[in-house]
Design an enzyme around this catalytic site. Structure first.
Site, PDB file in Angstrom:
ATOM      1  N   GLU A 179     -10.891  -1.853   7.513  1.00  0.00           N
ATOM      2  CA  GLU A 179     -10.924  -1.337   6.138  1.00  0.00           C
ATOM      3  C   GLU A 179     -12.351  -1.175   5.655  1.00  0.00           C
ATOM      4  O   GLU A 179     -13.229  -1.978   5.989  1.00  0.00           O
ATOM      5  CB  GLU A 179     -10.206  -2.320   5.190  1.00  0.00           C
ATOM      6  CG  GLU A 179      -8.717  -2.237   5.282  1.00  0.00           C
ATOM      7  CD  GLU A 179      -8.005  -3.090   4.232  1.00  0.00           C
ATOM      8  OE1 GLU A 179      -8.623  -3.472   3.204  1.00  0.00           O
ATOM      9  OE2 GLU A 179      -6.817  -3.373   4.446  1.00  0.00           O
ATOM     10  N   GLU A 223      -5.289   5.579   1.884  1.00  0.00           N
ATOM     11  CA  GLU A 223      -4.206   4.906   1.153  1.00  0.00           C
ATOM     12  C   GLU A 223      -4.321   5.145  -0.345  1.00  0.00           C
ATOM     13  O   GLU A 223      -5.373   4.889  -0.950  1.00  0.00           O
ATOM     14  CB  GLU A 223      -4.204   3.387   1.452  1.00  0.00           C
ATOM     15  CG  GLU A 223      -3.095   2.676   0.664  1.00  0.00           C
ATOM     16  CD  GLU A 223      -2.788   1.260   1.134  1.00  0.00           C
ATOM     17  OE1 GLU A 223      -3.327   0.821   2.167  1.00  0.00           O
ATOM     18  OE2 GLU A 223      -1.978   0.603   0.447  1.00  0.00           O
TER      19      GLU A 223
HETATM   20  O1  KIV Z   1      -1.449  -3.429   6.636  1.00  0.00           O
HETATM   21  C1  KIV Z   1      -0.848  -2.357   6.657  1.00  0.00           C
HETATM   22  O2  KIV Z   1       0.374  -2.270   6.809  1.00  0.00           O
HETATM   23  C2  KIV Z   1      -1.651  -1.150   6.464  1.00  0.00           C
HETATM   24  C3  KIV Z   1      -0.913   0.112   6.163  1.00  0.00           C
HETATM   25  C4  KIV Z   1      -0.469   0.099   4.774  1.00  0.00           C
HETATM   26  C5  KIV Z   1      -1.740   1.304   6.479  1.00  0.00           C
HETATM   27  O3  KIV Z   1      -2.819  -1.205   6.530  1.00  0.00           O
END
Ligand code: KIV
Length: 265
Positions: free
Chosen positions: A118, A182
């Site tokens: 991220e 997202e």
């Molecule tokens: O942790 C997760 O499930 C994610 C998705 C929402 C992309 O990062």
């Protein structure tokens, strides 16, 4: 699967939409693979949807690795990507990103083809260090739950939209093979998708992304938790499960189970 053949799916010129879905254990990985998705994500949403924790930040490498190993056993030939958890993301005291790189190596040893990282203050350093170790990285920008303050649509204002475009570009420049977007407005996702040479995978980012991802438990209706508006519930699996368990409970109480066909004589 442990080579780089999976990257063919992420060819930007491929007109077919990329389908990614999360899985968190062996049986869910078997089902998700059997249904024909392109890639399985062991998301750190594991914390919320499987472990009942409040935030993805509450999960560490041991839990992520434990579940990822099970998913890799069930995924067969479907490539698996795992989330680098916040717990091993670089900090001021770990500028070499040692814990993050070690975590990424552990996921690859478990059978993953890549890891997802991220965007955060040290997100780019993490991507560079993991790429330096020869490991493929999927990026995640927009709403980034590991560091989010407000869990709402991101990039509605010009400045925050421009920042997200820059983050996506920087992640691509650092060597990411795909970028998860997202919870951003569809127009912004369209702009980023047009600007990048690597595919975008949207979740709450509209239809113009190169692919889509959802959280398995949310799209199956497997949890009672409130799901975001962008989730489409394709089934009510919790209803099916509760009905089955209620039938079992009644039959045991009424002496109807086990009957002769489930009994050895
Ligand atoms: O942790 C997760 O499930 C994610 C998705 C929402 C992309 O990062």
């Amino acid at each position: 699967m442990s080579d780089n053949n999976f990257l063919a799916v992420f060819n930007k010129n491929n007109p077919r939409k990329i389908v990614m879905l999360t899985a968190y254990d062996y049986p869910s990985a078997v089902l998700v693979a059997r249904a024909g998705v392109d890639v399985i994500l062991v998301g750190d949403s594991l914390a919320n949807v499987v472990l009942g924790l409040d935030a993805t930040t509450q999960i560490g490498m041991p839990e992520m690795l434990h579940h990822t190993q099970a998913v890799c056993r069930g995924a067969g030939q479907v490539p698996v990507v795992a989330d680098i958890p916040a717990a091993v993301m670089p900090t001021e005291t770990d500028p070499a990103c040692t814990r993050c790189v070690d975590g990424a190596k552990a996921f690859i040893a478990a059978g993953c083809v890549a890891v997802k990282i991220e965007w955060s203050t040290h997100g780019l350093s993490a991507v560079r260090a993991v790429r330096q170790a020869g490991i493929e990285v999927m990026a995640h920008v927009g709403l980034t739950p590991q560091t989010a303050v407000d869990f709402k649509v991101q990039g509605r204002e010009a400045a925050s939209a421009a920042a997200i475009v820059e983050q996506a570009r920087a992640m691509e420049a650092a060597g990411c093979f795909a970028v998860v977007l997202e919870c951003v407005p569809e127009g912004l996702a369209r702009e980023i998708t047009g600007a990048l040479n690597v595919p975008t995978i949207g979740i709450g980012a509209g239809k113009f992304c190169d692919g889509q991802v959802l959280v398995l438990h949310d799209m199956l209706g497997l949890n009672d938790r409130k799901v975001p508006r962008f989730v489409k519930k394709y089934a009510d699996v919790s209803g099916v499960i509760v009905n089955a368990i209620q039938s079992y409970t009644q039959e045991v109480r009424q002496g109807l189970f086990p009957d002769d066909s489930h009994t050895f004589h």
